[in-house]
Design an enzyme around this catalytic site. Structure first.
Site, mmCIF file in Angstrom:
data_model
loop_
_atom_site.group_PDB
_atom_site.id
_atom_site.type_symbol
_atom_site.label_atom_id
_atom_site.label_comp_id
_atom_site.label_asym_id
_atom_site.label_seq_id
_atom_site.Cartn_x
_atom_site.Cartn_y
_atom_site.Cartn_z
ATOM 1 N N ALA A 191 0.801 -1.220 0.000
ATOM 2 C CA ALA A 191 0.000 0.000 0.000
ATOM 3 C C ALA A 191 0.834 1.269 0.000
ATOM 4 O O ALA A 191 0.291 2.374 0.032
ATOM 5 C CB ALA A 191 -0.951 0.007 1.202
ATOM 6 N N ASP B 31 11.770 7.471 5.069
ATOM 7 C CA ASP B 31 10.930 6.459 5.696
ATOM 8 C C ASP B 31 11.503 5.985 7.025
ATOM 9 O O ASP B 31 10.784 5.855 8.017
ATOM 10 C CB ASP B 31 10.759 5.270 4.753
ATOM 11 C CG ASP B 31 9.957 5.619 3.519
ATOM 12 O OD1 ASP B 31 9.400 6.731 3.455
ATOM 13 O OD2 ASP B 31 9.888 4.783 2.600
#
EC number: 2.7.1.6
Length: 369
Positions: free
Chosen positions: A113, A162
């Site tokens: 996702a 991230d």
């Protein structure tokens, strides 16, 4: 999860690292620019115990097969386990004496996702290994180690965003990260009256296949032609575009420079308490990602269009592109209408129904027990 069932002993520590959504500033990280991610409540949990034989044994409740790694070599481990094994390798490469471990992984992040499950896995395992072996690594440094694991061990040329988001974010805030200096600050993300709705388009992305790498290479080429260290350093966009003859490099440069400015604009709005005004910048970012950076995909474009039509203040794709999710800034009284509109648009096209997740700015990685 029952660690003893798999390994016949009790665990020594449990660490959890969150996934992330980047509010704005996509693909500015590896251009030394600014990003504005926040941590999700969903993430990856690593339950671990030391081993005396030097073996790294990895199991995941989402995968049927165990992985035993006896010789850590880049590109030798594949699949999800490469991200975990890569952190052990990168810690050793950084001079830290990390031995064997049994690690059980669990995740409640939707796979594919674009919510940074790989970085969450790296950070959870990295913290667990440091805990097991009494290694103290400052979190910004651990983020760099996890990034090296992904760059050099896995082979994915990601930036630092991230891993930094997973390790450094705090509850109720977005993280303003300067990807060149590594300096960061917490920006209040007060969503009173709004929700940040993640729309999983169900088009899974895979970033090791070259699309991401080609965008990064184009940005580096453009910076070289412009005589700057990175596109972050472009001060006069119009002049830069006149220098670049290649229309592809012009488009890539335009996106990175303008999205970097959008990050600063959103930070100003959030600090002023004007969250509603952020929506227009989200949509502008999506259009740039679609038309200038060319990494959007049909399900994302439809989700953005239908969400805004149904009352969202703005929306954009998130992540590396070519699949994944969309984030929409939605007034609380329009949430159901947005979900229904996107679902109906997908059904009209015979696409798999989207999944929805309300994203709230949550704490970064932490020891659970």
């Amino acid at each position: 999860m029952d660690f003893r069932e798999f390994y016949g002993r009790d665990p020594e520590g449990v660490w959890r690292a969150p996934g992330r959504v980047n509010l704005i500033g996509e693909h500015t990280d590896y251009n030394d620019g600014f990003v504005l991610p926040f941590a999700l409540a969903q993430g990856v949990t690593a339950t671990a115990a030391r081993r005396d034989d030097g073996v790294l044994e990895l199991r995941s409740l989402q995968s049927p097969d165990a992985v035993r790694v006896t010789d850590l070599r880049p590109r030798e481990v594949t699949g999800w386990a490469a991200y975990a094994a890569g952190v052990a390798w990168a810690l050793r490469e950084a001079g830290h004496k990390v031995g064997g471990a049994s690690v059980l992984i669990d995740s409640d992040l939707p796979q594919g996702a674009g919510l940074s499950s790989s970085a969450a896995l790296e950070c959870a395992v990295g913290l667990a290994l440091c805990d097991l072996y009494g290694i103290e690594v400052p979190r910004p440094e651990l983020a760099r180690i996890a990034q090296r694991a992904e760059n050099d061990f896995v082979g994915m040329p990601c930036g630092i965003m991230d891993q930094s988001a997973s390790l450094l974010c705090t509850e109720g805030h977005a993280l303003l990260l300067d990807c060149r200096s590594g300096l960061s600050s917490q920006v209040p993300l007060d969503l009173t009256g709004f929700s940040l709705l993640v729309i999983d388009t169900r088009a899974e992305h895979e970033l090791v296949d070259g699309g991401y790498a080609s965008r990064r290479a184009a940005c580096e080429k453009a910076a070289e032609l412009l005589g700057v260290p990175a596109l972050r350093d472009v001060e006069d966009l119009a002049a830069a575009l006149r220098v670049l003859d290649d229309p592809v490099l012009r488009r890539r440069t335009q996106h990175v420079v303008t999205d970097n400015h959008r990050v600063q604009a959103v930070v100003g709005l959030l600090r002023a308490g004007a969250v509603a005004e952020v929506g227009a910048l989200l949509t502008a970012s999506h259009l740039s990602l679609r038309d200038q950076f060319e990494i959007s995909w049909p399900e994302a474009d439809v989700a953005v269009e239908e969400a805004v039509r149904a009352g969202a203040r703005g929306a954009r794709m998130v992540g590396g592109g070519f699949g994944g999710s969309v984030i929409a800034l939605v007034p609380v009284d329009r949430d159901e209408q947005v979900r229904e509109a996107v679902t109906a648009a997908y059904a009209e096209r015979s696409w798999e129904a989207p999944r929805f997740l309300e994203a709230s700015p949550s704490p970064g990685a932490r020891r659970v027990s």
